[in-house]
Scaffold this active site. Structure first.
Site, short mmCIF file in Angstrom:
data_model
loop_
_atom_site.label_atom_id
_atom_site.label_comp_id
_atom_site.label_asym_id
_atom_site.label_seq_id
_atom_site.Cartn_x
_atom_site.Cartn_y
_atom_site.Cartn_z
N HIS B 79 0.78 -1.23 0.00
CA HIS B 79 0.00 0.00 0.00
C HIS B 79 0.82 1.28 0.00
O HIS B 79 0.25 2.37 -0.03
CB HIS B 79 -0.94 0.01 1.22
CG HIS B 79 -1.96 -1.08 1.18
ND1 HIS B 79 -3.03 -1.08 0.31
CD2 HIS B 79 -2.06 -2.23 1.89
CE1 HIS B 79 -3.75 -2.18 0.51
NE2 HIS B 79 -3.18 -2.90 1.45
N CYS B 113 -6.20 -8.80 5.39
CA CYS B 113 -4.85 -8.56 4.85
C CYS B 113 -3.82 -9.29 5.70
O CYS B 113 -2.89 -9.91 5.16
CB CYS B 113 -4.53 -7.07 4.87
SG CYS B 113 -5.26 -6.15 3.50
N CYS B 175 -32.49 1.89 19.84
CA CYS B 175 -31.46 2.93 19.67
C CYS B 175 -32.10 4.24 19.24
O CYS B 175 -31.75 5.32 19.72
CB CYS B 175 -30.45 2.53 18.61
SG CYS B 175 -29.82 0.85 18.72
N HIS B 179 -31.41 8.21 20.13
CA HIS B 179 -30.53 8.89 19.19
C HIS B 179 -31.20 9.55 17.99
O HIS B 179 -30.60 10.39 17.35
CB HIS B 179 -29.44 7.91 18.72
CG HIS B 179 -28.57 7.45 19.86
ND1 HIS B 179 -27.72 8.31 20.52
CD2 HIS B 179 -28.45 6.26 20.49
CE1 HIS B 179 -27.09 7.65 21.49
NE2 HIS B 179 -27.52 6.40 21.49
N ARG B 216 -18.04 0.32 21.56
CA ARG B 216 -19.03 1.31 21.97
C ARG B 216 -20.44 0.78 21.78
O ARG B 216 -21.31 1.00 22.62
CB ARG B 216 -18.84 2.60 21.15
CG ARG B 216 -19.68 3.76 21.66
CD ARG B 216 -19.24 4.17 23.04
NE ARG B 216 -20.13 5.13 23.67
CZ ARG B 216 -21.18 4.78 24.40
NH1 ARG B 216 -21.49 3.52 24.58
NH2 ARG B 216 -21.92 5.72 24.97
N CYS B 220 -23.30 0.31 24.59
CA CYS B 220 -24.66 0.84 24.49
C CYS B 220 -25.65 -0.26 24.84
O CYS B 220 -26.59 -0.05 25.61
CB CYS B 220 -24.97 1.30 23.07
SG CYS B 220 -24.24 2.88 22.64
#
Lengths: 156, 259, 106
Positions: B79, B113, B175, B179, B216, B220
């Site tokens: 890369h 990869c 959710c 949100h 995260r 939640c």
């Protein structure tokens, strides 16, 4: 799961509390000596028997912090910072953490400005005290009350 | 292409039988959680030398050039300079992988990869190395608007969207109820964000370390008293995909700082 | 592995007061947390930090467990002459880290 392989949830599970669907019980065991008196004792240990007067020091902490793990804290002391009249040290104390000392910073006339900042941990809503020691041997203080809330959606 | 995919998505949603498909936040009102943070926390994110996330970015930079695996290859060998080759990549992830016939998130892509090109063992979720590489790659998209190409991923977007709107757990919360419907209001002293994953992996003050979007999301779900999905589970990837699509147009902020 | 980040102006005028910001990577394990098996996780913190300017101390600090993880400390100094700023952190379990920065004073 944090990097130490612990979650409060795991502990609660082990204690059977989570199974019962109880509320957010904390397992943080705060030693009995985390009190305002302990803070006064710690201050005495650091600065001796000198009297401390309020003034000259400005302690900036947001009144309601987003997270008690990282509380920004800035201290400024009025001082010309000359070779004859300067701030020797700035000490920060707290009253409700397991330990009352936070940090003791040593400055000197080379600082140019008596302004320091750092990030501290506060376990609960409490008073934080900053004490400045001047080159003439006098001590000055400022204190702030900080509100700490536990986050709504915790990992454990 | 995109319009056809969106029409398909619209049709799929119209036919879906789930509860409470509330209104998506209009694009003009889409805001990063950055806007809700205090002045000090914003400053912590904005200054690379004050942002602990920078440590992981620097570690990732070193890993990028380190040879690994029995193939003895470094990311750089294929890369080149990440600042060029990885620019914009994180802003369009999760992305469809034809070989696996499903979307992969950035962590999965890096591990593909690792295992297939470098012939090295996959990096564990939330390990220092995987966080460092993800942070380094995603850092190259800082400032670039999020843009997910929906073609070939409609069924996965739909799955993610269903999860977002589905009531779950002991509290029977979806959710969307926090949100979409109550962002900006306070919940136990914290402002409810719209939940756009603009800055992952990020330094969360609650964790005192860097963590991924899946960490995260699991947070939640545990907070909602619902059983979280395992790291790498298709539900987590579908939710990541939907959240990134929902955040389209917002700029990447990696490595962000959040309470 | 990246350990410390220093932010100090590369150039300053003689007599100017400059701000120095320091950030070091460290978990600052307080010693008051428990593992999921009920064991106390031992304390592991940085306890001392010092900055010298061409060999002379211009700032030092004793750190305690109430310092946040990845300690961030900022202070000031008068730019007196060109030279080297050296930063040292030491702590529990033999922890030791150093970093340096140069400043050109006109």
């Amino acid at each position: 799961m944090n990097q130490y392989g612990t979650t409060r949830r795991d502990v609660l599970k082990a204690a059977g509390i989570l199974a019962a669907g109880a509320g957010t019980a904390t397992i943080r065991a705060v030693p009995a000596d985390a009190t305002p008196a302990a803070m006064q004792a710690a201050i005495r240990r650091v600065i001796g028997e000198a009297s401390v007067k309020p003034g000259k020091v400005s302690l900036e902490i947001p009144p309601l912090v987003e997270n008690g793990n990282t509380v920004p804290c800035a201290v400024t002391v009025e001082s010309p910072m000359t070779a004859k009249d300067y701030v020797k040290a700035v000490h920060i104390f707290n009253e409700k953490n397991p330990q009352p000392n936070v940090i003791s910073m040593h400055l000197g006339p080379r600082a140019g400005r008596a302004n320091v900042s750092t990030r501290i941990r506060l376990s609960d809503t409490q008073t934080v005290v900053a004490i400045a020691e001047l080159s003439d041997g006098s001590f000055w203080s400022a204190s702030t009350n900080v509100i700490i809330t536990l986050g709504a959606c915790l990992e454990d | 292409m995109i319009w056809r995919a969106l029409l398909l998505l619209g049709a799929a949603l119209a036919g879906a039988a789930s509860s409470a498909f509330g209104a998506e936040i209009p694009s003009g009102e889409r805001r990063s959680a950055y806007d809700l943070m205090s002045r000090e926390t914003k400053a912590m994110q904005d200054d690379d030398t004050a942002n602990p996330g920078t440590f992981w970015v620097l570690d990732g930079e070193a890993l990028w050039s380190a040879k690994a695996g029995t193939a003895d290859k470094a990311c750089a060998d294929c890369h080149g300079d990440a600042r060029a080759s990885m620019k914009g990549v994180a802003a369009r992830y999760p992305a469809f992988d034809p070989a696996h016939r499903r979307p992969l998130d950035l962590e999965q892509r890096i591990n593909v990869c690792r295992t297939e090109q470098q012939k090295a063992p996959a990096l564990a979720h939330e390990s220092k190395q995987l966080l460092a590489l993800t942070a380094y790659v995603a850092r190259q998209s800082r400032g670039i608007p999020i843009s997910i190409a929906a073609d070939r991923m409609v069924e996965f977007l739909d799955a993610g969207r269903s999860l977002f709107y589905r009531r779950q757990g002991q509290l029977n919360l979806a959710c969307s109820q926090c949100h979409d419907d109550n962002w900006g209001k306070s919940l136990a002293g914290n402002a409810i964000p719209q939940g756009h994953p603009t800055g992952y992996p990020l330094y969360r003050l609650e964790w005192q370390t860097l963590g991924s979007l899946q960490r995260r999301l699991r947070n939640c779900m545990i907070g909602m008293r619902a059983e979280p999905y395992a790291y790498g589970a298709p539900e987590n990837v579908a939710l990541e995909l939907y959240l990134m699509w929902r955040a389209r147009g917002l700029a990447m902020e990696t490595p962000a700082v959040r309470p | 592995m990246a350990r410390a980040l220093i932010n100090v102006p590369a150039k300053a005028k003689r007599g100017e007061v400059v701000a120095i910001k320091t950030l070091i990577s460290h978990v600052m394990e307080s010693g008051f947390r428990y593992s999921n098996t009920g064991q106390l996780i031992p304390r592991n913190i940085i306890t001392w930090f010092q900055c010298t300017y061409n060999g002379e101390e211009i700032f030092s600090a004793e750190l305690h467990a109430a310092m946040a993880a990845n300690p961030f400390i900022t202070f000031h100094t008068v730019a007196t002459e060109s030279g080297k700023l050296e930063f040292t952190w030491t702590g529990d379990n033999g922890f030791s880290a150093t970093e340096s920065a140069t400043i050109t004073v006109e």
